[in-house]
Write a protein that holds these residues in place. Sequence first.
Motif, PDB file in Angstrom:
ATOM      1  N   ILE A   1       0.846  -1.203   0.000  1.00 27.86           N
ATOM      2  CA  ILE A   1       0.000   0.000   0.000  1.00 27.86           C
ATOM      3  C   ILE A   1       0.879   1.249   0.000  1.00 27.86           C
ATOM      4  N   GLU A   2       1.938   1.240   0.784  1.00 29.43           N
ATOM      5  CA  GLU A   2       2.844   2.392   0.819  1.00 29.43           C
ATOM      6  C   GLU A   2       3.558   2.569  -0.521  1.00 29.43           C
ATOM      7  N   SER A   3       3.965   1.482  -1.158  1.00 28.10           N
ATOM      8  CA  SER A   3       4.587   1.565  -2.487  1.00 28.10           C
ATOM      9  C   SER A   3       3.602   2.119  -3.504  1.00 28.10           C
ATOM     10  N   TYR A   4       2.360   1.681  -3.401  1.00 29.54           N
ATOM     11  CA  TYR A   4       1.307   2.182  -4.295  1.00 29.54           C
ATOM     12  C   TYR A   4       1.101   3.676  -4.060  1.00 29.54           C
ATOM     13  N   HIS A   5       1.102   4.093  -2.809  1.00 32.99           N
ATOM     14  CA  HIS A   5       0.969   5.505  -2.453  1.00 32.99           C
ATOM     15  C   HIS A   5       2.076   6.312  -3.137  1.00 32.99           C
ATOM     16  N   GLN A   6       3.309   5.848  -3.025  1.00 38.01           N
ATOM     17  CA  GLN A   6       4.438   6.544  -3.652  1.00 38.01           C
ATOM     18  C   GLN A   6       4.307   6.546  -5.178  1.00 38.01           C
TER      19      GLN A   6
ATOM     20  N   THR B   1      -7.034  12.840  -5.297  1.00 39.78           N
ATOM     21  CA  THR B   1      -7.085  11.554  -5.991  1.00 39.78           C
ATOM     22  C   THR B   1      -6.309  10.494  -5.224  1.00 39.78           C
ATOM     23  N   VAL B   2      -5.124  10.843  -4.746  1.00 45.44           N
ATOM     24  CA  VAL B   2      -4.318   9.899  -3.961  1.00 45.44           C
ATOM     25  C   VAL B   2      -5.099   9.451  -2.733  1.00 45.44           C
ATOM     26  N   GLU B   3      -5.693  10.400  -2.016  1.00 50.91           N
ATOM     27  CA  GLU B   3      -6.469  10.061  -0.820  1.00 50.91           C
ATOM     28  C   GLU B   3      -7.640   9.155  -1.157  1.00 50.91           C
ATOM     29  N   LYS B   4      -8.339   9.448  -2.251  1.00 53.06           N
ATOM     30  CA  LYS B   4      -9.490   8.642  -2.653  1.00 53.06           C
ATOM     31  C   LYS B   4      -9.058   7.220  -3.022  1.00 53.06           C
ATOM     32  N   TYR B   5      -8.016   7.096  -3.827  1.00 51.65           N
ATOM     33  CA  TYR B   5      -7.543   5.774  -4.241  1.00 51.65           C
ATOM     34  C   TYR B   5      -7.131   4.946  -3.028  1.00 51.65           C
TER      35      TYR B   5
ATOM     36  N   GLU C   1       2.003  11.900 -10.362  1.00 52.60           N
ATOM     37  CA  GLU C   1       1.512  13.275 -10.238  1.00 52.60           C
ATOM     38  C   GLU C   1      -0.014  13.363 -10.117  1.00 52.60           C
ATOM     39  N   LYS C   2      -0.568  12.382  -9.417  1.00 52.95           N
ATOM     40  CA  LYS C   2      -2.000  12.431  -9.115  1.00 52.95           C
ATOM     41  C   LYS C   2      -2.223  13.536  -8.084  1.00 52.95           C
ATOM     42  N   SER C   3      -3.388  14.152  -8.133  1.00 56.50           N
ATOM     43  CA  SER C   3      -3.689  15.204  -7.163  1.00 56.50           C
ATOM     44  C   SER C   3      -3.794  14.603  -5.766  1.00 56.50           C
ATOM     45  N   THR C   4      -3.636  15.446  -4.761  1.00 57.17           N
ATOM     46  CA  THR C   4      -3.744  14.985  -3.375  1.00 57.17           C
ATOM     47  C   THR C   4      -5.094  14.329  -3.130  1.00 57.17           C
TER      48      THR C   4
END
Length: 89
Positions: A11-16, A27-31, A22-25
């Motif tokens: 999950i942390e690797s996916y987050h990075q 979008t990152v939070e939603k994903y 360059e996904k928006s903040t």
Amino acid sequence: MEERKITQAQIESYHQHLIREEKSTATVEKYLRDARAFLSFLGNQMISKEVVIAYKKELQIQEYAVRSINSMLASLNSLLDFLGWSDCK
């Protein structure tokens, strides 16, 4: 068949990965929120196409709007692609 469980490290690797893409903040939070919701549903089950289909049915039972379900599944599909598990989509 390989054991398909998602770890916190993945999950942390996916987050990075999302940040590098360059996904928006938002979008990152939603994903990540959608990924964690799937993990909660998953429990101790292995990830498979059948489990993803069952998750979709569960979202329908919970009466999410079709647009919301599709958005959640898009997030999940992104994670599955990242993990190299596209066959589960």
